[in-house]
Every structure is written in structure tokens, then in C-alpha cells.
Design a protein around this motif. Sequence first.
Motif, PDB file in Angstrom:
ATOM      1  N   ASP A  40       0.827  -1.206   0.000  1.00 34.84           N
ATOM      2  CA  ASP A  40       0.000   0.000   0.000  1.00 34.84           C
ATOM      3  C   ASP A  40       0.862   1.257   0.000  1.00 34.84           C
ATOM      4  OD1 ASP A  40      -2.394  -1.443   0.063  1.00 34.84           O
ATOM      5  OD2 ASP A  40      -2.459  -1.466   2.260  1.00 34.84           O
ATOM      6  N   ARG A  43       1.974   2.026  -3.466  1.00 33.48           N
ATOM      7  CA  ARG A  43       0.891   2.632  -4.246  1.00 33.48           C
ATOM      8  C   ARG A  43       0.644   4.071  -3.817  1.00 33.48           C
ATOM      9  NH1 ARG A  43      -0.782  -2.959  -4.348  1.00 33.48           N
ATOM     10  NH2 ARG A  43      -1.583  -2.889  -2.220  1.00 33.48           N
ATOM     11  N   LEU A  44       0.755   4.344  -2.525  1.00 34.68           N
ATOM     12  CA  LEU A  44       0.570   5.700  -2.019  1.00 34.68           C
ATOM     13  C   LEU A  44       1.650   6.630  -2.574  1.00 34.68           C
ATOM     14  CD1 LEU A  44      -1.147   7.432  -0.090  1.00 34.68           C
ATOM     15  CD2 LEU A  44       0.424   6.798   1.745  1.00 34.68           C
ATOM     16  N   LYS A  46       3.278   6.237  -5.384  1.00 38.03           N
ATOM     17  CA  LYS A  46       2.997   6.417  -6.805  1.00 38.03           C
ATOM     18  C   LYS A  46       1.871   7.418  -7.046  1.00 38.03           C
ATOM     19  CE  LYS A  46       2.897   5.562 -11.245  1.00 38.03           C
ATOM     20  NZ  LYS A  46       3.943   6.103 -12.152  1.00 38.03           N
ATOM     21  N   GLU A  47       0.824   7.327  -6.235  1.00 39.62           N
ATOM     22  CA  GLU A  47      -0.367   8.148  -6.475  1.00 39.62           C
ATOM     23  C   GLU A  47      -0.264   9.555  -5.902  1.00 39.62           C
ATOM     24  OE1 GLU A  47      -3.432   5.795  -4.729  1.00 39.62           O
ATOM     25  OE2 GLU A  47      -3.183   4.137  -6.166  1.00 39.62           O
ATOM     26  N   ARG A  48       0.421   9.705  -4.764  1.00 34.65           N
ATOM     27  CA  ARG A  48       0.357  10.985  -4.059  1.00 34.65           C
ATOM     28  C   ARG A  48       1.679  11.761  -4.031  1.00 34.65           C
ATOM     29  NH1 ARG A  48      -3.740  11.133  -0.431  1.00 34.65           N
ATOM     30  NH2 ARG A  48      -3.249  13.367  -0.364  1.00 34.65           N
ATOM     31  N   PRO A  51       3.549  12.249  -8.604  1.00 35.54           N
ATOM     32  CA  PRO A  51       3.058  13.311  -9.497  1.00 35.54           C
ATOM     33  C   PRO A  51       3.543  14.715  -9.115  1.00 35.54           C
ATOM     34  CG  PRO A  51       1.282  11.802  -8.907  1.00 35.54           C
ATOM     35  CD  PRO A  51       2.435  11.483  -8.006  1.00 35.54           C
ATOM     36  N   ALA A  84       4.224   0.401 -10.192  1.00 37.00           N
ATOM     37  CA  ALA A  84       4.477   1.823  -9.931  1.00 37.00           C
ATOM     38  C   ALA A  84       5.674   2.350 -10.709  1.00 37.00           C
ATOM     39  CB  ALA A  84       4.691   2.045  -8.435  1.00 37.00           C
TER      40      ALA A  84
END
Length: 379
Positions: A40, A43-44, A46-48, A51, A84
Motif C-alpha cells: 500500500d 501505491r501511495l 505512486k499516487e500521491r 506526481p 508503480a
Amino acid sequence: MDKKRSFHSICRWTFNPGKGGFVPARMRPAWDGQHLSTADVVRLIKERIAPRLPEWVTLGLEVHYDTEINEENAAAVSDALSEAGMYLAMITPGAHSHFGYGGIASLDPRERQQAEELGLRTVDLVYGPLRKNWHPDPELAPTFVLWNGSYGYDLGTIGVRRMYQNLKESVAALCRYEAEKGGALYIGIEPKPNEGHPAMLLPTVASALLFFRRLEEEFGIPRAKKGVNKEFGHSEMIGLDHVYDTVEELDNNAMVHMHLNSQGYNDGITLGGPGRYDIDHGVKITGFNIAIAGLLQEAGYNRWCGHDMLVRPYDNEEQGLDRIVRSILSWEACAQAAANLDQAALMDALANRATAKAEDIMRNAVVEAHNYFNQLYKG
């Protein structure tokens, strides 16, 4: 912008629910281990986080075996890293979580054996299910870090020498085991003067450099790909000069990994520093850090820059993520200011004893770094 790629790794342990003790232990409940697995966390990131970073930044992950990654969750973490577009940058056997009496240096034979086995299992995991998550460039292979947190004692007796010999023998055996697997990892010692014992084996950069020389002399362990996990804050904690530490590490070709952070005392804003406990702020923009970035550029270091940091105990999850972004961008700003520094003018001023002019050059570099940080952060 045409810029050389930079490599930043983020630590699994940064994502904790709270420090506890004199501050809340569940300030960030969403980051509790029951709700946020290591996969997790990937993924966090990668997503937050990804970017918000410049396109030239490549990201990696740092983990402890066996508390953050182990045989049970390695496949899930590996898949998350692949999805990711991230890499395994560093792994360390978390001996301090299990062994409080010296670990692989222990005078208790049973503890020493168990600690050694933990290290070998860590090697197996890196060459096994995590092998596909190495960066394809061999010069960016993961670092296997030995943190000295378990190599400590509280009694000053003749037994300390036996502990040191145990340490040499155990690390030599680990290096041989890794060499049999392929010898592709970088192996680094992370010195620290204290924590979690009143006295530590390998407390300084010089201690770690000497240690690997002794391994070569006594056991024939080659020093290639062996060295120091540079930890800014650990030098700061006891008032040592982390700029000179950098010179020693580079002069011995022993810079295998970096842990960027700050104890806070040298930025003129954040309190902390010598005599305090390990605070682990993110990177601060300082003249010292710009000097270190310049030394690294001069030496051609372009491996992983790990952000061994803790978010503040009063940060919520959103603020915690922002701290990580700020740390990465702060180092990028220091590196940019170092690249733009007029080295000829600086050296000329120093040669002519015009130290005030040299100070001006470094102060202007700090200003430039802050301005560059603002551009990156807003962008």
C-alpha cells in the motif's frame, strides 16, 4: 529542462501512525500497519508523491527485513513496485527489532547465530522474489545496509574486543554469501554514535572505513562495492563535520548509499542538533548540504539518495506526504545550486584568504537553492 536523472528512495518506516511516548501514538491512523501494508505504501507513493516531483526523478523503496518485508508479503510488494515503475533501492536486516544484546556481535552464541541467519535470509529475499525490482543499470543495484543499531553494549569490559571480532567474522561471512549469490549488491555500514545502546561498535564514518579495510586484510573481502551508508544526521548528532565525512567517504571510494536528513540545528529555523536524540527531519537547504552536493557531483556519484526521515509527530497524513515531497525537492534545490556554483571564484577567494567573499558566494548559493525549491514546489 534537460537534466540528468536523479534517484531518490523513500523509506517504508516513514509511514508510521505516530511516535508515541510524549506525543500521540496514533496521529495518523490511516498509516497504521493494519490499514497500510508495504505494498500500500508503494501505491501511495505512486499516487500521491510521484506526481508532485520533477520528471527527471526516479523513485525507489527502502525496507527492513523482516518487519516491513518478508517471505509472506514480498510478492505483493514486488508487484506493486513493478506497477508503480519503482525499484528496490535499499534493504536492511532489522536486527534491532529482535536482538538487544549485540546481534551479530553478541557474546551470546545463540543470539549471534540467529542474527546471522536473519542477514542471510535478507540476502536470499533480495536475490529471490525481489530480483526483478532492481534497476536495470548495475550501478543502481540495491544497497544492503548494515545499521549498527544492534551492535552495542553498556558495559566497558574486555568483552568489547571479542564483540568487535565477532562483528568482523560475521560480516565477512555475509559478504562471502552475497558474493556466491552474484556479488551484485552494494554493501554499506550505517554508523551511529548511539541508539539503541549507550555505546556502539562502528560509531563514526572513520570506524566504518577502517572496518572494511580490516575485512580485506584479515579475511580477503574485497572493498569494491563496500563502504558507508552516508547518514547526514548521525554525524550532526555528535557535532561531527558531515562535509568532511563526505570527503573521507569519497576519497576511499566508499560512498555506496546516502541517507539524507537533518537534525535541524544548522538551518537557522528548526531546533535540534548535537546532544539531542535522532530527530530525522527531511532535507534542509543549507550551505553545508550544497557543499556536499557539490562534492558528490565532482566525484560523479549518482546512486540512490534515500530520505531517512520521520514526519513530524503532529503531522496528519496529508502533511506527512508533503514533508516527503519537500525533502526530495530540497535536495534537488541544493544539487542545482551546487551545479551553478562558480567554483573558480570560490577557490580564488579561498586562496587569497578572502573568506568573507567566499561566504558571500555560499550565501548566494543558499538563496538560489531556496528560490529553486519554490519553483519546483509550486510547479
